[in-house]
Scaffold this motif. Sequence first.
Motif, PDB file in Angstrom:
ATOM      1  N   LEU A  45      11.461 -17.675  -9.556  1.00  9.61           N
ATOM      2  CA  LEU A  45      12.782 -17.854  -9.548  1.00  9.61           C
ATOM      3  C   LEU A  45      13.736 -17.670  -8.252  1.00  9.61           C
ATOM      4  N   TYR A  46      13.348 -16.379  -7.618  1.00  9.66           N
ATOM      5  CA  TYR A  46      14.118 -15.892  -6.428  1.00  9.66           C
ATOM      6  C   TYR A  46      13.504 -16.826  -5.496  1.00  9.66           C
ATOM      7  N   GLY A  47      12.151 -17.197  -5.408  1.00  6.03           N
ATOM      8  CA  GLY A  47      11.714 -17.848  -4.344  1.00  6.03           C
ATOM      9  C   GLY A  47      12.035 -19.156  -4.211  1.00  6.03           C
ATOM     10  N   LEU A  48      12.328 -19.757  -5.283  1.00  6.42           N
ATOM     11  CA  LEU A  48      12.571 -21.200  -5.165  1.00  6.42           C
ATOM     12  C   LEU A  48      14.281 -21.148  -5.007  1.00  6.42           C
ATOM     13  N   TYR A  49      15.013 -20.079  -5.134  1.00  2.00           N
ATOM     14  CA  TYR A  49      16.452 -19.948  -4.597  1.00  2.00           C
ATOM     15  C   TYR A  49      16.379 -19.964  -3.365  1.00  2.00           C
ATOM     16  N   PHE A  50      15.705 -19.221  -2.742  1.00  2.00           N
ATOM     17  CA  PHE A  50      15.880 -18.941  -1.155  1.00  2.00           C
ATOM     18  C   PHE A  50      15.202 -20.429  -0.442  1.00  2.00           C
ATOM     19  N   LEU A  51      14.256 -21.107  -0.949  1.00  2.04           N
ATOM     20  CA  LEU A  51      13.813 -22.244  -0.442  1.00  2.04           C
ATOM     21  C   LEU A  51      14.905 -23.232  -0.392  1.00  2.04           C
ATOM     22  N   SER A  52      15.710 -23.246  -1.612  1.00  2.00           N
ATOM     23  CA  SER A  52      16.713 -24.215  -1.720  1.00  2.00           C
ATOM     24  C   SER A  52      17.943 -23.913  -0.840  1.00  2.00           C
ATOM     25  N   ILE A  53      18.078 -22.746  -0.342  1.00  2.00           N
ATOM     26  CA  ILE A  53      19.270 -22.447   0.440  1.00  2.00           C
ATOM     27  C   ILE A  53      18.631 -22.266   2.121  1.00  2.00           C
ATOM     28  N   ASP A  54      17.630 -22.902   2.333  1.00  2.00           N
ATOM     29  CA  ASP A  54      16.529 -23.095   3.467  1.00  2.00           C
ATOM     30  C   ASP A  54      16.193 -21.653   4.112  1.00  2.00           C
ATOM     31  N   LYS A  55      16.333 -20.533   3.280  1.00  2.00           N
ATOM     32  CA  LYS A  55      15.758 -19.392   3.693  1.00  2.00           C
ATOM     33  C   LYS A  55      14.162 -19.510   3.437  1.00  2.00           C
ATOM     34  N   LYS A  56      13.488 -20.223   4.428  1.00  2.00           N
ATOM     35  CA  LYS A  56      11.947 -20.580   3.801  1.00  2.00           C
ATOM     36  C   LYS A  56      10.953 -19.386   3.808  1.00  2.00           C
ATOM     37  N   ILE A  57      11.216 -18.664   5.052  1.00  2.00           N
ATOM     38  CA  ILE A  57      10.016 -17.543   4.924  1.00  2.00           C
ATOM     39  C   ILE A  57      10.286 -16.431   3.876  1.00  2.00           C
ATOM     40  N   SER A  58      11.445 -16.012   3.525  1.00  2.00           N
ATOM     41  CA  SER A  58      11.689 -15.373   2.209  1.00  2.00           C
ATOM     42  C   SER A  58      11.405 -15.994   0.800  1.00  2.00           C
ATOM     43  N   GLY A  59      11.431 -17.287   0.706  1.00  2.00           N
ATOM     44  CA  GLY A  59      11.092 -18.184  -0.122  1.00  2.00           C
ATOM     45  C   GLY A  59       9.599 -18.507  -0.503  1.00  2.00           C
ATOM     46  N   ILE A  60       9.072 -18.395   0.567  1.00  2.00           N
ATOM     47  CA  ILE A  60       7.529 -18.915   0.656  1.00  2.00           C
ATOM     48  C   ILE A  60       6.865 -17.294   0.246  1.00  2.00           C
ATOM     49  N   ILE A  61       7.449 -16.143   0.727  1.00  2.00           N
ATOM     50  CA  ILE A  61       6.862 -14.995   0.489  1.00  2.00           C
ATOM     51  C   ILE A  61       6.880 -14.690  -0.945  1.00  2.00           C
ATOM     52  N   LEU A  62       8.068 -14.808  -1.670  1.00  2.00           N
ATOM     53  CA  LEU A  62       8.184 -14.633  -3.020  1.00  2.00           C
ATOM     54  C   LEU A  62       7.368 -15.630  -3.987  1.00  2.00           C
ATOM     55  N   VAL A  63       7.405 -16.855  -3.589  1.00  2.00           N
ATOM     56  CA  VAL A  63       6.681 -18.125  -4.112  1.00  2.00           C
ATOM     57  C   VAL A  63       5.215 -17.601  -4.269  1.00  2.00           C
ATOM     58  N   GLY A  64       4.764 -17.264  -3.060  1.00  2.00           N
ATOM     59  CA  GLY A  64       3.271 -16.856  -2.744  1.00  2.00           C
ATOM     60  C   GLY A  64       2.942 -15.378  -3.654  1.00  2.00           C
ATOM     61  N   LEU A  65       3.817 -14.436  -3.577  1.00  2.00           N
ATOM     62  CA  LEU A  65       3.531 -13.230  -4.355  1.00  2.00           C
ATOM     63  C   LEU A  65       3.460 -13.684  -6.021  1.00  2.00           C
ATOM     64  N   SER A  66       4.426 -14.762  -6.325  1.00  2.00           N
ATOM     65  CA  SER A  66       4.668 -14.978  -7.703  1.00  2.00           C
ATOM     66  C   SER A  66       2.981 -15.703  -8.170  1.00  2.00           C
ATOM     67  N   ILE A  67       2.648 -16.664  -7.200  1.00  2.00           N
ATOM     68  CA  ILE A  67       1.322 -17.202  -7.655  1.00  2.00           C
ATOM     69  C   ILE A  67       0.074 -16.202  -7.421  1.00  2.00           C
ATOM     70  N   ALA A  68       0.365 -15.040  -6.737  1.00  2.00           N
ATOM     71  CA  ALA A  68      -0.732 -13.991  -6.727  1.00  2.00           C
ATOM     72  C   ALA A  68      -0.981 -13.422  -7.986  1.00  2.00           C
ATOM     73  N   LEU A  69       0.008 -13.433  -8.990  1.00  2.00           N
ATOM     74  CA  LEU A  69      -0.057 -12.917 -10.082  1.00  2.00           C
ATOM     75  C   LEU A  69      -1.221 -13.733 -10.959  1.00  2.00           C
ATOM     76  N   GLY A  70      -1.875 -14.736 -10.766  1.00  2.00           N
ATOM     77  CA  GLY A  70      -3.081 -15.197 -11.290  1.00  2.00           C
ATOM     78  C   GLY A  70      -2.704 -15.941 -12.614  1.00  2.00           C
ATOM     79  N   LEU A  71      -3.107 -15.540 -13.606  1.00  2.00           N
ATOM     80  CA  LEU A  71      -3.489 -15.907 -15.006  1.00  2.00           C
ATOM     81  C   LEU A  71      -2.082 -16.333 -15.461  1.00  2.00           C
ATOM     82  N   ARG A  72      -0.964 -15.716 -15.163  1.00  2.00           N
ATOM     83  CA  ARG A  72       0.234 -15.937 -15.673  1.00  2.00           C
ATOM     84  C   ARG A  72       1.006 -17.094 -14.798  1.00  2.00           C
TER      85      ARG A  72
END
Length: 600
Positions: free
Chosen positions: A139-166
């Motif tokens: 959620l927070y990653g997509l929010y930062f991507l939507s306001i063009d804070k791409k580095i923060s958004g990419i880091i948070l989205v990447g960490l969310s995917i690193a949760l694996g099975l969920r």
Amino acid sequence: MIFLNNAKVRYRVLLTILLIFGIYLRIAQLSNRPLNELEAKTALQSLNYANGTPDFSITQPLYIVVTSLFFQLFGTGNLVARLFSAMCGFLILFFPFLYHRKIQLAKLTFLVAFIALDPILITWSTQADGLIPFLALSLYGLYFLSIDKKISGIILVGLSIALGLRAFPFVIAIFIAMPILAVLDVLWFSTGIRPMNVLSQKMNRYQWFMLIAVIVLGATGFFAFPSGLNGLGNAFLSTFTADALDKQYFRLNFFPMLMAFLLYLSIPFILTVVAIRAGMKKSDYQALIAFIGILIMAGLLWFLGQGVLTLAYLILPLLVLASDCALLTNNRNPLKLHQIQTIAASLIPFLGFFLLQRLAEIIQLQDLSLPLTIRWQDTMYSLPFNRFTAYALIIAIGIIVVVVLIPTILRSFDRKQTRIGLIFGLLVVTVLSMVHNSWNAAGLNPGGDFRQNNTVPEQHSLLLGRIKFPVSSELVPIVDEISLKSVGFTNRLKGANLVRNDVMLDWILREYPNVTKRALVSKTGNNLDLLISDPAAEMPVSGGYVGMVIDWSSSINWDQFTTQDWLSWLLYKNQYETRSQVIIWQPTKLVTSNITGGNQ
């Protein structure tokens, strides 16, 4: 309290109360409730990581990495095992405030209220599991991507995917759903929504490489735990494996899923439909398209075997759509209504709810001829009525009041005021039901989903599927007593845990470093002070030990519930469990010496 005459002040006071209550529900029982089977597995994997032992069976790498760090900082415990999930639950609770300048205060309040009181989000915020961290980080990653804070958004989205099975089931489902939604938009609505085009515009090639790097770094803890890569592979394969253990927990048949939907999603679903209907009258189809997307996601997640987890994945977008109902009340000021007429009309839903509760109680009573008793200040008083007469009198009075009240209201008040009063009454009953369900989900009601057995709450909830839970509060005191008798300390005894594939027992016994996991011991017992075995297995010793059988864990197969079972569970939370036992063995000399000492 003149300051409450200001609408903004009232909303802010209500938001503060909701936030405090929502936080309390998410932390109240974090340490008191024992870990269930899935939580204990995750906690043990984190403990192995903290001790430097690689575990190649993990499927939620980032959760394991973060929790292992917490274990090193704060020690092991139920609260620490759930801390990451609880913290992310707080993040979700505060997420709507990021849009406080873009959405109206009424909608913000509705959305915060839904999130604070939703039993699905409360249940999973108190579990040692990566589901809530995935939702929060994405959620927070997509929010930062939507306001063009791409580095923060990419880091948070990447960490969310690193949760694996969920993460993988949702990511796969959304990449399939987006082109389907785009095709449906071209055929029916022509709004120009193209999610894939938006994504390609936000992310270039180098940013995709950065996303992959963040996923790898998050899963491995900056390569401190290389087995995290294996965990990502396990998670990806489990997403498509029909017989994966995690899916067996949550996969339910149609009727249990229908019951879960009616219990936990019916209110936001109805409010969403109301909001969509209002939008369509204004030729606004965005809510409808989003709702169709939610339905497509639900089907895809079900196809991927997520079962009852599907409700948890989709509850947030559904709550966002449901909160649009707040906008329908903007032009209405309830303070201008005739208060007496409104209260009179609102009594009808209250009386209906009251009668339903009394009928549920009278059905549960076994012998209706017994006198009705009440407890007051620890004293029992008998009333001059038997149970049947008393409840029949109460129900008759309620029916008479309703029969008299409804025609009087319809004859005396205009339809608009009556309708508003009825809606107000239904809203209050709905809010009270939500608070009751959220209280149960937090484990605060001994008569709810988390019933109390001695001092250990049983956590059987339909939202958690078939997960096993420990039910005994006797094991630790018994082991401590044996340890005191044998070595004089509570956790220094030597023993063996012979129970196979019971991670809950392994987690409980982590506090006893000299109680080791073994496949078998010699028939003489190897002079051990404690043996714990499965009653279904062969007797571990030939003599010199005395055993005690205790209930240890239980599970519920919701698919086997009959109609009567469902009614009993809905009305009284009666649960038909399958229990398993363990045997605690101690040397006979400890028992005889204790008896001799007592006689002396």
